[in-house]
Write a protein that holds these residues in place. Structure first.
Motif, PDB file in Angstrom:
ATOM      1  N   ASN A  35       0.808  -1.217   0.000  1.00 29.99           N
ATOM      2  CA  ASN A  35       0.000   0.000   0.000  1.00 29.99           C
ATOM      3  C   ASN A  35       0.844   1.271   0.000  1.00 29.99           C
ATOM      4  O   ASN A  35       0.538   2.239  -0.676  1.00 29.99           O
ATOM      5  CB  ASN A  35      -0.920   0.008   1.226  1.00 29.99           C
ATOM      6  N   GLN A  36       1.920   1.269   0.786  1.00 27.40           N
ATOM      7  CA  GLN A  36       2.678   2.496   0.934  1.00 27.40           C
ATOM      8  C   GLN A  36       3.353   2.937  -0.359  1.00 27.40           C
ATOM      9  O   GLN A  36       3.709   4.086  -0.518  1.00 27.40           O
ATOM     10  CB  GLN A  36       3.715   2.374   2.055  1.00 27.40           C
ATOM     11  N   ALA A  37       3.516   2.008  -1.302  1.00 30.93           N
ATOM     12  CA  ALA A  37       4.199   2.366  -2.545  1.00 30.93           C
ATOM     13  C   ALA A  37       3.308   3.175  -3.477  1.00 30.93           C
ATOM     14  O   ALA A  37       3.805   3.843  -4.368  1.00 30.93           O
ATOM     15  CB  ALA A  37       4.676   1.105  -3.262  1.00 30.93           C
ATOM     16  N   ILE A  38       2.006   3.118  -3.304  1.00 38.03           N
ATOM     17  CA  ILE A  38       1.101   3.769  -4.250  1.00 38.03           C
ATOM     18  C   ILE A  38       0.050   4.645  -3.582  1.00 38.03           C
ATOM     19  O   ILE A  38      -0.742   5.283  -4.250  1.00 38.03           O
ATOM     20  CB  ILE A  38       0.386   2.711  -5.120  1.00 38.03           C
ATOM     21  N   ASP A  39       0.040   4.699  -2.235  1.00 37.13           N
ATOM     22  CA  ASP A  39      -0.988   5.440  -1.526  1.00 37.13           C
ATOM     23  C   ASP A  39      -0.793   6.948  -1.653  1.00 37.13           C
ATOM     24  O   ASP A  39      -1.749   7.711  -1.640  1.00 37.13           O
ATOM     25  CB  ASP A  39      -0.978   5.028  -0.047  1.00 37.13           C
ATOM     26  N   ARG A  40       0.444   7.397  -1.764  1.00 39.31           N
ATOM     27  CA  ARG A  40       0.710   8.835  -1.831  1.00 39.31           C
ATOM     28  C   ARG A  40       0.173   9.418  -3.137  1.00 39.31           C
ATOM     29  O   ARG A  40       0.162   8.745  -4.170  1.00 39.31           O
ATOM     30  CB  ARG A  40       2.216   9.081  -1.722  1.00 39.31           C
ATOM     31  N   PRO A  41      -0.263  10.680  -3.130  1.00 42.18           N
ATOM     32  CA  PRO A  41      -0.714  11.310  -4.379  1.00 42.18           C
ATOM     33  C   PRO A  41       0.422  11.360  -5.393  1.00 42.18           C
ATOM     34  O   PRO A  41       1.551  11.735  -5.072  1.00 42.18           O
ATOM     35  CB  PRO A  41      -1.116  12.724  -3.932  1.00 42.18           C
ATOM     36  N   HIS A  42       0.125  10.954  -6.612  1.00 40.20           N
ATOM     37  CA  HIS A  42       1.126  10.957  -7.677  1.00 40.20           C
ATOM     38  C   HIS A  42       0.402  11.014  -9.008  1.00 40.20           C
ATOM     39  O   HIS A  42      -0.810  10.893  -9.075  1.00 40.20           O
ATOM     40  CB  HIS A  42       2.018   9.710  -7.596  1.00 40.20           C
ATOM     41  N   ARG A  43       1.145  11.165 -10.070  1.00 42.01           N
ATOM     42  CA  ARG A  43       0.560  11.212 -11.413  1.00 42.01           C
ATOM     43  C   ARG A  43       1.530  10.595 -12.409  1.00 42.01           C
ATOM     44  O   ARG A  43       2.730  10.490 -12.136  1.00 42.01           O
ATOM     45  CB  ARG A  43       0.196  12.647 -11.802  1.00 42.01           C
ATOM     46  N   HIS A  44       0.991  10.178 -13.572  1.00 42.08           N
ATOM     47  CA  HIS A  44       1.798   9.573 -14.630  1.00 42.08           C
ATOM     48  C   HIS A  44       1.490  10.264 -15.959  1.00 42.08           C
ATOM     49  O   HIS A  44       0.383  10.772 -16.150  1.00 42.08           O
ATOM     50  CB  HIS A  44       1.460   8.085 -14.809  1.00 42.08           C
ATOM     51  N   PRO A  45       2.435  10.241 -16.894  1.00 41.64           N
ATOM     52  CA  PRO A  45       2.141  10.758 -18.240  1.00 41.64           C
ATOM     53  C   PRO A  45       1.434   9.735 -19.109  1.00 41.64           C
ATOM     54  O   PRO A  45       1.341   9.903 -20.316  1.00 41.64           O
ATOM     55  CB  PRO A  45       3.540  11.087 -18.793  1.00 41.64           C
ATOM     56  N   TRP A  46       0.964   8.647 -18.516  1.00 42.14           N
ATOM     57  CA  TRP A  46       0.256   7.610 -19.256  1.00 42.14           C
ATOM     58  C   TRP A  46      -0.984   7.180 -18.484  1.00 42.14           C
ATOM     59  O   TRP A  46      -1.222   7.590 -17.345  1.00 42.14           O
ATOM     60  CB  TRP A  46       1.163   6.401 -19.491  1.00 42.14           C
ATOM     61  N   PRO A  78      -4.010  10.100 -18.052  1.00 42.54           N
ATOM     62  CA  PRO A  78      -2.684  10.697 -17.885  1.00 42.54           C
ATOM     63  C   PRO A  78      -2.759  12.045 -17.171  1.00 42.54           C
ATOM     64  O   PRO A  78      -3.679  12.839 -17.399  1.00 42.54           O
ATOM     65  CB  PRO A  78      -2.188  10.878 -19.323  1.00 42.54           C
ATOM     66  N   GLY A  79      -1.806  12.296 -16.288  1.00 43.62           N
ATOM     67  CA  GLY A  79      -1.689  13.600 -15.640  1.00 43.62           C
ATOM     68  C   GLY A  79      -2.592  13.827 -14.453  1.00 43.62           C
ATOM     69  O   GLY A  79      -2.477  14.868 -13.797  1.00 43.62           O
ATOM     70  N   LEU A  80      -3.485  12.898 -14.137  1.00 44.49           N
ATOM     71  CA  LEU A  80      -4.403  13.090 -13.019  1.00 44.49           C
ATOM     72  C   LEU A  80      -3.735  12.674 -11.711  1.00 44.49           C
ATOM     73  O   LEU A  80      -3.290  11.532 -11.563  1.00 44.49           O
ATOM     74  CB  LEU A  80      -5.683  12.275 -13.228  1.00 44.49           C
ATOM     75  N   GLU A  81      -3.681  13.577 -10.756  1.00 45.39           N
ATOM     76  CA  GLU A  81      -3.113  13.229  -9.445  1.00 45.39           C
ATOM     77  C   GLU A  81      -4.070  12.298  -8.721  1.00 45.39           C
ATOM     78  O   GLU A  81      -5.266  12.551  -8.638  1.00 45.39           O
ATOM     79  CB  GLU A  81      -2.872  14.486  -8.614  1.00 45.39           C
ATOM     80  N   HIS A  82      -3.519  11.237  -8.168  1.00 45.14           N
ATOM     81  CA  HIS A  82      -4.351  10.224  -7.541  1.00 45.14           C
ATOM     82  C   HIS A  82      -3.522   9.425  -6.543  1.00 45.14           C
ATOM     83  O   HIS A  82      -2.293   9.446  -6.555  1.00 45.14           O
ATOM     84  CB  HIS A  82      -4.920   9.260  -8.599  1.00 45.14           C
TER      85      HIS A  82
END
Length: 264
Positions: A35-46, A78-82
Motif C-alpha cells: 500500500n505504501q508504494a502507491i498510496d501517496r498522491p502521484h501522477r503519470h504521463p500515461w 494521464p496527468g491526473l493526481e491520484h
C-alpha cells in the motif's frame, strides 16, 4: 537481458515514476504492490488501469473516490493526481498504457468482462519488453481493443468543492452507519434543509439522499469482499433493514449482495 514482470529487481518497475515514456504500449506486473508504494498522491504521463483480481481497489482524487471489486477496474487518465489504496488481502494487476494507445476518457470505473480479466492476467506474466510483432503483441492488441469498448459503471463518490459540504461528506464516508438526518447537518451549518439540498445537488450532481446511499454502498464492497455476513454488512453501512440494502445494492450493481458473494 530480458526482464520478467514477476522479477521485483526489474529496473523498469523500480523506476516507473521516472520513466519519460513506456518501453511498450502496455506495461504491467504480476506482483502485489504494498500500500505504501502507491498510496501517496502521484501522477503519470500515461494511463493507469488499477484492477484487483482479489479484493477491492480504492482510487482517491481531489474530485472523487472510485472503488473497484474484481469485476471492475479504475481507469486513471494521464496527468491526473491520484492515490491508490488496497485492503490487506487485495491482489492487483495494474496496467500502464501509453496515452496515445487508446481514445481519451476521464477517470472512471470500467466493467471487466471474463475475457478481459483473462487477458489482463495473461499479460501480467509477459516480459516487460515483450515481442510486439509476435503472439504477445497480438494479445496486447486484443487487450487494448477490449478496454476501448469496456462500459463504465457508477461506482464513484464525488467530493464537493464547497468548503461547507466537504467536512460533512468526509464524516459520512468515515461513518457510513451514521443515522443523523439531513436536518441535523443543515442546523449545524446554519442553513435550511432546502438550501443544503440545493448546494449538494449543485456541487455533486446528486441529492443528499443519493450521495449518502452511494457512500454506504461503496463502503459495503470491501466488507463483502472480506466475506462478512450480508446482514452484518447492511447494519454496518447504516441500513435499518436487509431488504432496503438488497434493493439499493441491486439498483447500483445490477445484482443482489447474495449473487455478488456467490460470484466471488
Amino acid at each position: 537481458m530480458e526482464y520478467r514482470q514477476t522479477d521485483t529487481s526489474c529496473p523498469l518497475l523500480q523506476q516507473l515514476d521516472r520513466l519519460p515514456t513506456l518501453p511498450r504500449p502496455v506495461l504491467g506486473h504480476a506482483q502485489s504492490l504494498p500500500n505504501q508504494a502507491i498510496d501517496r498522491p502521484h501522477r503519470h504521463p500515461w494511463v493507469q488501469l488499477s484492477y484487483a483480481v482479489r479484493g477491492v481497489v480504492t482510487v482517491e482524487t481531489t474530485d472523487a473516490r472510485y472503488l473497484a471489486p474484481p469485476s471492475l477496474a479504475v481507469w486513471i487518465p494521464p496527468g491526473l493526481e491520484h492515490g491508490v489504496r488496497l485492503g490487506s488481502e487485495t491482489r492487483i494487476r495494474s496496467l500502464y498504457i501509453a496515452a496515445d494507445a487508446l481514445p481519451e476518457r476521464g477517470c472512471q470505473v470500467l466493467e471487466i468482462s471474463p475475457l478481459l480479466r483473462e487477458l489482463i492476467v495473461a499479460f501480467s506474466h509477459f516480459p516487460v519488453e515483450y515481442e510486439e510483432a509476435g503472439a504477445e503483441g497480438r494479445l496486447v492488441r486484443v487487450l487494448l481493443d477490449r478496454l476501448a469498448c469496456a462500459p463504465s459503471r457508477a461506482l464513484m463518490l464525488p467530493w464537493p468543492r464547497d468548503p461547507r459540504l466537504l467536512p460533512l461528506c468526509l464524516q459520512l464516508a468515515a461513518q457510513p452507519d451514521c443515522p443523523l438526518p439531513l436536518g441535523h447537518f443543515s442546523a449545524q451549518l446554519g442553513l435550511s434543509d432546502k438550501t443544503l439540498s440545493r448546494a449538494f445537488k449543485a456541487d455533486t450532481g446528486m441529492s443528499f439522499r443519493q450521495w449518502r446511499q452511494r457512500c454506504r454502498l461503496l463502503a459495503a464492497l470491501p466488507l463483502l469482499e472480506r466475506g462478512e455476513r450480508i446482514t452484518d454488512v447492511a447494519l454496518a453501512c447504516g441500513y435499518d433493514s436487509l431488504s432496503a440494502f438488497i434493493a439499493a445494492f441491486r439498483e447500483l450493481l445490477g445484482r443482489t449482495p447474495g449473487d455478488y458473494m456467490q460470484q466471488r
